[in-house]
Design an enzyme around this catalytic site. Structure first.
Site, PDB file in Angstrom:
ATOM      1  N   GLN A 234      76.465 -10.153 -21.205  1.00 24.08           N
ATOM      2  CA  GLN A 234      75.317 -10.855 -21.772  1.00 24.08           C
ATOM      3  C   GLN A 234      74.433 -11.428 -20.660  1.00 24.08           C
ATOM      4  OE1 GLN A 234      78.296 -12.566 -25.127  1.00 24.08           O
ATOM      5  NE2 GLN A 234      76.318 -13.583 -25.145  1.00 24.08           N
ATOM      6  N   ARG A 381      78.945 -17.860 -30.458  1.00 21.59           N
ATOM      7  CA  ARG A 381      77.698 -17.943 -31.210  1.00 21.59           C
ATOM      8  C   ARG A 381      77.179 -19.381 -31.292  1.00 21.59           C
ATOM      9  NH1 ARG A 381      76.088 -13.709 -35.562  1.00 21.59           N
ATOM     10  NH2 ARG A 381      73.910 -14.183 -35.756  1.00 21.59           N
ATOM     11  N   CYS A 382      77.137 -20.043 -30.154  1.00 20.71           N
ATOM     12  CA  CYS A 382      76.548 -21.378 -30.148  1.00 20.71           C
ATOM     13  C   CYS A 382      76.138 -21.718 -28.737  1.00 20.71           C
ATOM     14  CB  CYS A 382      77.502 -22.428 -30.690  1.00 20.71           C
ATOM     15  SG  CYS A 382      78.694 -23.054 -29.518  1.00 20.71           S
ATOM     16  N   GLU A 754      72.077 -18.810 -33.679  1.00 22.73           N
ATOM     17  CA  GLU A 754      73.348 -19.531 -33.643  1.00 22.73           C
ATOM     18  C   GLU A 754      73.433 -20.638 -34.678  1.00 22.73           C
ATOM     19  OE1 GLU A 754      74.218 -18.540 -28.984  1.00 22.73           O
ATOM     20  OE2 GLU A 754      73.282 -20.422 -29.464  1.00 22.73           O
TER      21      GLU A 754
END
Lengths: 800, 165
Positions: A234, A381-382, A754
């Site tokens: 990522q 996912r945050c 998110e």
């Protein structure tokens, strides 16, 4: 050429349009290019020998049998990497991590040796043939036990090291203690408070589990001295910097390519031993080496998320106005501190824990601890521990509401930061950019007819024959995303800006290259829409490229909802540089002063004269053959955007559950999610991101758990046990929105993907607890599986 | 390891190759034939990213040996579009935003392709159950359901407009 304005606007497919995705054509025809699809001439395959034990000394490693197998090229251990000084590597959190176990193993499934072979079958056979002799050591898996004076020493390499990357270490398994807020004012608020509540809660260890596991193909060219690596990352530019620092190969000769990525969700931020080993193997053997982990390896060794033991306290007035917040956390970081957070923030953005509420005094303290578990601590996912923070504050507000007998919607409305208070500086020092929480809450309560739901719940509670318990969950969260201002946020010293380069070609099409990397978010589609609106070029002829460090400008990557807040702003500002130059060219072509021009969708026109104009297409051509004197030819720009602040998206989520009194099975009857992410670039993609985030939140709340037995054996590390919901379990989602633009972002956008994960998880817990609240229950830990809920019902005398 | 000759039809083409008997079909497709559309997500038959169509059934190719497919008629995602036109399930996933990262998509498409032959007009519940052998981490399935419904409509009432491959 003089088509109606609306038509011209629609032809661009710019900001606000639900443009269909440009990425899809390749994915629906099996033409994606993921890491495991990469095939190079002479490529070898790597597999990893892993520890069956969670804590043990390595007595001996015998490679002979493996090396004797036909098709096996090498077996490497820590001793082989030592001369290259590559047996340990730095982590993103300022610690070090063993690339291959150095004298002892500290978690089950740790990397002990690697095998390189002609194909993946031979490599797997050879892994079985490597003999490792261990001497077992006592295991500690609970962070509270790890802090006892006589607890086993997990990190012998840190013996005598009393100072860590984040301050003093007070115990051999202690990593750091990090604090935010003001302790004395928080303590004072509690000392005088007429009402206080306290609640302990455990946010269990989970894993992002993207459908594609981690892997890479490393190819070192010994003649040119160049290293090319395809990798599931990522943050490819950061990987390039790390690889250069570790290997000594100049950064200009390291090329990192993140091709198509099969989901990331935080799992693909870190640099894992497998990557380093494949790169070393390629350098040693002079041939390309592929490593792709399997699902069990993924769930066991490449990162985890959460594992926070939290204790929250609120002080309040009798009518429910919160006056103080205190939070203490014991954070289980596993055997190495490899958390993926901005360098100065060992607990990430956990201090967003005051949430959407105007709380005058607050303090939090997070203690990081080593245990015999896998390292990681990624933001699933945050945005860096925001999920944990939101969970805590939302649970605490519910607990307070329950103690005071105030409705949970009402108590929130009483404590919200009001619209007129923005920009608002929280007790932890965050400057919230914008929000309108009251309007959003009311919209949700009206949409679901909250009063009717409460009436229905009261009727069910009064009916002894009701087979179910009804619960209503409500969460009103605020996130902090878009890291971040580089004066605060860096990774290994590199500021967390992001970048965009746009080139407009002579015939009016364009290419944009970015420092981020999409993993399903649809950047190729949405980034082009931003440029289309800014420059009046149809998005259809705008190519977006990311992920190749040799062509893209340096960027910090995609995680923490930073693509739109940071890279999206870089796009807008790069485009505006081009726009400014285009204006000069247009003025020259139309023989008027720049000030006489006005911009209209896709052209500059002479003010008040629709017949005299130059379209962006005309201007592009002119930029390459007749630029005004003194202006260099060409039409391109680069922008590195260092955001002045984070962005603060928010949402109001409401969930209705029906719990079967006999079995504990929970039916999600309704889930209503209102999100405010500021300016909306592609509503279709936003809705898709929200559906996905809600589903991941559902998975975490209702079933995901990486648990360990006392010996440190990881339990549930395959998809047989680890909960990934299918279409059958997954609820149907209702989405809604309000728009409160960010005042400091060039487009007003805040980031969205998110929010649904962060916001939905406490909503499910809120609903489950709500169903049991009349029985005196204030909190139930996740995951809310039927079995665990049934046990709770049995304890309460509801179930048999 | 000694090899065994296998022959099968894949996407209408006759294929004959010598493989180790232990070679999984997914590796045979991806590594031998360069058909990399089907993916490996779990290797334990849970995720369905490797789903292909074998003799009229959806099969997870990570738990099937290539040699078991002797004489079989196999269709993979690469064979879905024909005559330069997308299959209705491909069009549905595109139009209804039924994919994000794309990793599960080939398996989803192949399952949807078969499901709509087993049940041309499924209810939403039948779609959810029918697709439950395929995991997706991105979409939350809501748009996948819509995509299958789109394809179902399209296959039952073929419209003239198509989407080019």
């Amino acid at each position: 050429m003089n088509a109606p304005l609306k038509e011209r606007e629609q032809a661009l497919m710019g900001i606000g349009e639900s443009r269909l995705r440009k990425e899809d054509a390749r994915f629906i025809q099996g033409k994606g290019n993921y890491v495991d699809d990469v095939k190079m001439p002479g490529m070898l395959h790597m597999d990893i020998v892993r520890s069956p034990l969670a804590h043990a000394r390595i007595k001996r490693i015998n490679k002979e049998a493996a090396l004797a197998m036909p098709g096996v090229h090498a077996v490497l251990t820590a001793d082989d990497l030592k001369p290259l000084k590559l047996h340990w590597m730095p982590t993103l959190a300022g610690d070090v991590q063993a690339v291959l176990a150095d004298e002892k193993v500290v978690f089950q499934m740790q990397e002990v040796a690697i095998v390189i072979a002609d194909d993946r079958y031979i490599a797997a056979d050879a892994v079985e043939a490597v003999e490792v002799e261990y001497e077992e050591l006592p295991v500690v898996i609970n962070p509270f036990d790890a802090l006892k004076p006589d607890a086993p020493v997990i990190r012998e390499d840190l013996a005598g090291k009393t100072e860590g990357a984040h301050g003093a270490r007070t115990h051999h398994n202690h990593i750091f203690t990090w604090e935010a807020g003001d302790k004395s004012s928080a303590d004072a608020a509690f000392a005088n408070a007429p009402v206080t509540v306290k609640q302990d809660m455990f946010y269990p260890r989970v894993h992002p589990c993207p459908l594609e596991t981690c892997g890479c193909v490393a190819s070192f060219d010994p003649v040119r001295g160049e290293l090319t690596t395809y990798i599931t990352s990522q943050a490819p530019h950061v990987v390039r910097t790390v690889v250069s620092m570790l290997s000594g190969i100049p950064e200009s000769k390291v090329r990192i390519i993140s091709p198509d990525i099969g989901g990331g969700f935080g799992n693909k931020v870190g640099v894992y031993p497998g990557y380093v080993c494949a790169i070393v193997a390629s350098i040693v053997l002079g041939r390309p080496v592929k490593w792709v982990e399997d699902r069990i390896e993924n769930l066991s060794s490449t990162a985890f998320a959460r594992d926070y033991h939290m204790s929250g306290e609120l002080a309040a007035t009798p009518d429910g106005k919160i006056t103080g917040l205190r939070v203490e956390v014991v954070a289980d970081h596993g055997a190495f501190d490899a958390c993926a957070d901005p360098t100065k923030f060992p607990a990430g953005m956990f201090h967003i824990v005051s949430g959407s509420y105007d709380i005058p005094a607050a303090h939090c303290s997070v203690k990081g601890v080593y245990t015999n578990k896998a390292p990681g601590g990624v933001a699933y996912r945050c945005s860096f521990r925001v999920t944990e923070a939101v969970y805590l504050i939302e649970r605490m507000v519910d607990v307070l509401a329950q103690k005071l007998g105030i409705d949970k919607a009402e108590i929130r409305a009483r404590n919200f930061i009001r619209k007129d208070q923005f920009p608002y500086t929280s007790a932890f020092g965050f400057e919230y950019d914008s929000g309108d929480y009251h309007t959003a809450l009311q919209k949700v309560l009206d949409a679901v007819d909250y009063k009717a739901l409460r009436a229905e719940q009261a009727a069910k509670r009064a009916d002894p024959n009701s087979p179910t318990l009804m619960g209503i969950g409500l969460v009103t969260f605020t996130e902090v995303v878009g890291a971040g201002p580089s004066k605060m946020c860096d990774i290994l010293g590199v500021g967390m800006f992001d970048s965009c380069e746009i080139r407009v070609h002579p015939t009016g099409s364009a290419i944009a290259r970015m420092g981020t990397i999409t993993q399903g978010q649809g950047h190729q589609t949405t980034y082009a829409q931003i440029i289309a609106t800014e420059l009046g070029i149809p998005s259809e002829v705008i190519q977006v490229e990311e992920g190749d460090t040799s062509t893209a400008p340096y960027g910090l990557g995609t995680y923490g909802s930073r693509s739109t807040p940071v890279a999206g702003a870089a796009i807008a500002l790069a485009a505006r540089k081009i726009h400014a130059k285009a204006r000069k060219i247009a003025a020259h072509l139309l023989e008027v002063a720049e000030g006489d021009l006005e911009w209209e969708v896709d052209r500059f026109k002479v003010r008040g004269d629709d017949s005299r104009f130059k379209t962006m297409k005309d201007i592009s051509w002119a930029a390459y053959n007749q630029p005004p004197e003194g202006l260099e030819p060409g039409l391109e720009a680069v922008h590195y955007y260092d955001p002045p602040n984070f962005t603060y998206p928010f949402g109001i989520y409401l969930c209705v559950v029906d719990i079967d009194k006999a079995t504990g099975e929970t039916k999600i009857r309704r889930f209503y999610a209102l999100d405010d992410c500021g300016t909306r670039i592609n509503p279709m993609i936003i809705d898709g991101q929200i559906h996905g985030g809600l589903t991941e939140g559902f998975a975490v709340a209702m079933g995901q758990l990486l648990s360990f037995d006392e010996q440190g054996n990881i339990q549930g590390n395959s998809l047989m046990d680890y909960f990934v919901p299918t279409a059958v379990e997954t609820p149907k989602w209702e989405t809604d929105y309000t728009v409160t633009p960010s005042p400091h972002h060039p487009l007003g956008a805040k980031g969205v993907a998110e929010s649904p994960h962060v916001g939905s998880i406490p909503t499910f817990t809120s609903a489950i607890v709500d169903a049991l609240s009349h029985l005196g229950v204030t909190h139930v830990d996740m995951p809310h599986t039927a079995y665990r809920t049934w046990k709770e019902l049995k304890r309460l005398g509801v179930a048999q | 390891m000694s090899k065994k000759l296998v022959s099968m039809t894949i996407n209408g083409n006759k294929v004959e190759e010598a493989v180790e008997p232990r070679t999984l079909l997914i590796h045979f497709l991806r590594e031998k034939l360069n058909l990399t559309g089907a993916h490996i997500g779990c290797e334990t038959s849970h995720c369905g990213a490797c789903t292909v169509d074998i003799d009229g059934e959806s099969v997870k190719s990570c738990t099937c040996l290539a040699v078991q497919c002797e004489g079989a008629d196999i269709k993979t995602v690469e064979g879905l579009a024909s005559g330069g036109v997308l299959h209705a399930v491909q069009e549905g996933f595109y139009k209804e935003h039924g994919l994000q990262c794309g990793f599960c998509t080939p398996g989803m498409l192949m399952r949807a392709y078969r499901l709509l032959q087993e049940n041309p007009d499924p209810t939403e519940e039948e779609i959810r159950v029918g697709m439950s052998g395929n995991l997706c981490r991105c979409t939350g399935y809501q748009n996948i359901v819509k995509a299958v419904q789109y394809a179902s409509r399209k296959l039952r009432e073929p419209a003239t407009d198509t989407v080019a491959a």
